[in-house]
Enzyme design. Structure first.
Site, PDB file in Angstrom:
ATOM      1  N   SER A  60       0.813  -1.225   0.000  1.00 32.19           N
ATOM      2  CA  SER A  60       0.000   0.000   0.000  1.00 32.19           C
ATOM      3  C   SER A  60       0.841   1.266   0.000  1.00 32.19           C
ATOM      4  CB  SER A  60      -0.928   0.014   1.225  1.00 32.19           C
ATOM      5  OG  SER A  60      -1.862  -1.028   1.176  1.00 32.19           O
ATOM      6  N   GLY A  61       2.150   1.129  -0.185  1.00 27.82           N
ATOM      7  CA  GLY A  61       3.033   2.287  -0.154  1.00 27.82           C
ATOM      8  C   GLY A  61       3.981   2.270   1.029  1.00 27.82           C
ATOM      9  N   TRP A  64       7.725   3.401   0.392  1.00 25.05           N
ATOM     10  CA  TRP A  64       7.785   4.851   0.184  1.00 25.05           C
ATOM     11  C   TRP A  64       7.617   5.594   1.504  1.00 25.05           C
ATOM     12  CZ3 TRP A  64       3.550   8.123  -2.678  1.00 25.05           C
ATOM     13  CH2 TRP A  64       4.082   9.373  -3.008  1.00 25.05           C
ATOM     14  N   HIS A 119       2.676  -4.199   9.782  1.00 23.14           N
ATOM     15  CA  HIS A 119       1.534  -4.580   8.947  1.00 23.14           C
ATOM     16  C   HIS A 119       0.413  -5.165   9.805  1.00 23.14           C
ATOM     17  CE1 HIS A 119       3.491  -3.731   5.216  1.00 23.14           C
ATOM     18  NE2 HIS A 119       4.376  -4.696   5.305  1.00 23.14           N
ATOM     19  N   SER A 149      -0.502  -5.544  -7.020  1.00 20.22           N
ATOM     20  CA  SER A 149       0.853  -5.472  -6.483  1.00 20.22           C
ATOM     21  C   SER A 149       1.149  -6.668  -5.577  1.00 20.22           C
ATOM     22  CB  SER A 149       1.032  -4.157  -5.713  1.00 20.22           C
ATOM     23  OG  SER A 149       2.359  -3.997  -5.290  1.00 20.22           O
ATOM     24  N   TYR A 207      -2.284   7.057  -0.659  1.00 15.20           N
ATOM     25  CA  TYR A 207      -1.200   6.849  -1.621  1.00 15.20           C
ATOM     26  C   TYR A 207      -1.399   7.681  -2.888  1.00 15.20           C
ATOM     27  CZ  TYR A 207       1.858   4.234  -4.835  1.00 15.20           C
ATOM     28  OH  TYR A 207       2.818   3.875  -5.752  1.00 15.20           O
ATOM     29  N   ARG A 277       8.236  -2.365  -8.116  1.00 18.88           N
ATOM     30  CA  ARG A 277       7.705  -2.900  -9.373  1.00 18.88           C
ATOM     31  C   ARG A 277       7.370  -1.779 -10.352  1.00 18.88           C
ATOM     32  NH1 ARG A 277       3.083  -4.835 -12.049  1.00 18.88           N
ATOM     33  NH2 ARG A 277       1.692  -3.782 -10.577  1.00 18.88           N
TER      34      ARG A 277
END
EC number: 2.8.2.25
Length: 312
Positions: A60-61, A64, A119, A149, A207, A277
């Site tokens: 989910s990001g 980043w 998570h 993803s 996101y 990816r």
């Protein structure tokens, strides 16, 4: 630990040719290593009021968000030409509650309150994390892109081609709530419900909004985790420098993220490149049929409509 795991419901993922097994523990699915980390953290983790959690559902990001948070809190020591992010994968810069409990405890003993990534579902967090008013940053993403993803990440881990791993089967399992850290909607809903009770300790980041206009989100993140940018820094373009440093284009081009390994000392180490990816939204349109789109939209409305979060 093994005795506990043996008693749990389990599911081997058909789209991965039964090479990946999930276990259901207290209403959430996890693979064995995360499950062991959850049980261990329940027993041994003690939160400190200065702790900050970076929470997310997988894919989910997370990468980043960890890079941005690390760059923000270390900017007084490093700039965009000397940052450890240039030679170290983001997941190795910020500890993961599921895997790095000893490192987190060491940081706490040394008063190094770096963010803690997780998570876990909200209700799966250790009790002290839920009662000590730690700040929690939660990043979320279009559910359709998460599925795509997630599918590619897992099939590459177990070394299956697209032809060998039917996307339709991955989609069906996800919609049944069977996925790593799933059900997805319960993950989001848990943090959202908790934020209604304690809005002051939660920051939700979308996101897609961050991709569209990252500077306001980075500024908001820095303010929330206690490392605000000064007017002088803003004038000097420090926020923009951090955005560029942590961009998908920059991170994915670095040698460490093209050829390195995440947790190389472990039996199930993962190639760093698998965490990079495409880094864009809307890729789901290349995979979803009209029927899939209708099914997932209906599921989002049913499970998450009350949250007001836009996940389509």
């Amino acid at each position: 630990m093994e005795d506990i795991i043996k008693t749990l419901p389990q599911h081997t993922c058909s789209f991965l040719k039964h090479r990946f097994t999930l276990y259901k523990y207290k209403d959430a699915w996890n693979h064995q290593e995360f499950l062991e980390g959850r049980i261990l953290s329940e027993q041994k983790f003690k939160a400190h009021p200065n702790d900050v959690f970076l929470a997310s559902y997988p894919k989910s990001g997370t990468t980043w968000l960890k890079a941005l948070a690390f760059a923000i809190i270390t900017r007084e020591k490093f700039d965009d030409s000397t940052s450890p992010l240039l030679t170290t994968m983001p997941h190795d810069c910020i500890p993961l509650l599921e895997k790095d409990l000893e490192k987190i405890q060491e940081n706490q003993r040394n008063s190094l309150y770096t963010p803690i990534s997780t998570h876990f579902h909200y209700k799966s967090l250790p009790e002290s994390a839920r009662t000590s008013n730690c700040k929690i940053v939660y990043i979320y993403r279009n559910m359709k892109d998460v599925i795509v993803s997630y599918y590619h990440f897992l099939r590459q881990i177990v070394k299956l081609s697209v032809e060998e791993a039917p996307f339709e089967e991955a989609f069906d399992e996800f919609c049944q709530g069977i996925s790593s850290c799933g059900p997805y909607w319960e993950h989001i809903k848990g943090y959202w419900k908790a934020s209604l009770e304690k809005p002051e300790i939660f920051l939700f980041l979308k996101y897609e909004d961050m991709k569209k206009d990252p500077v306001p989100s980075v500024k908001k993140l820095a303010d929330f985790i206690g490392h605000p940018f000064t007017p002088k820094e803003e004038e000097a373009g420090v926020i923009e420098d951090i955005v560029k440093l942590c961009s998908f284009e920059k991170l994915s081009s670095l040698e460490v993220n093209k050829s390195g390994m995440h947790r190389p000392e472990e039996a199930h180490s993962i190639e760093n490149r698998l965490y990079f990816r495409k880094g864009k939204d809307g890729d789901w349109k290349n995979y979803f049929t009209d029927e899939m789109t209708q099914k997932i939209d209906k599921l989002i409305d049913e499970k998450l409509g009350a949250t007001g979060l836009v996940l389509k």
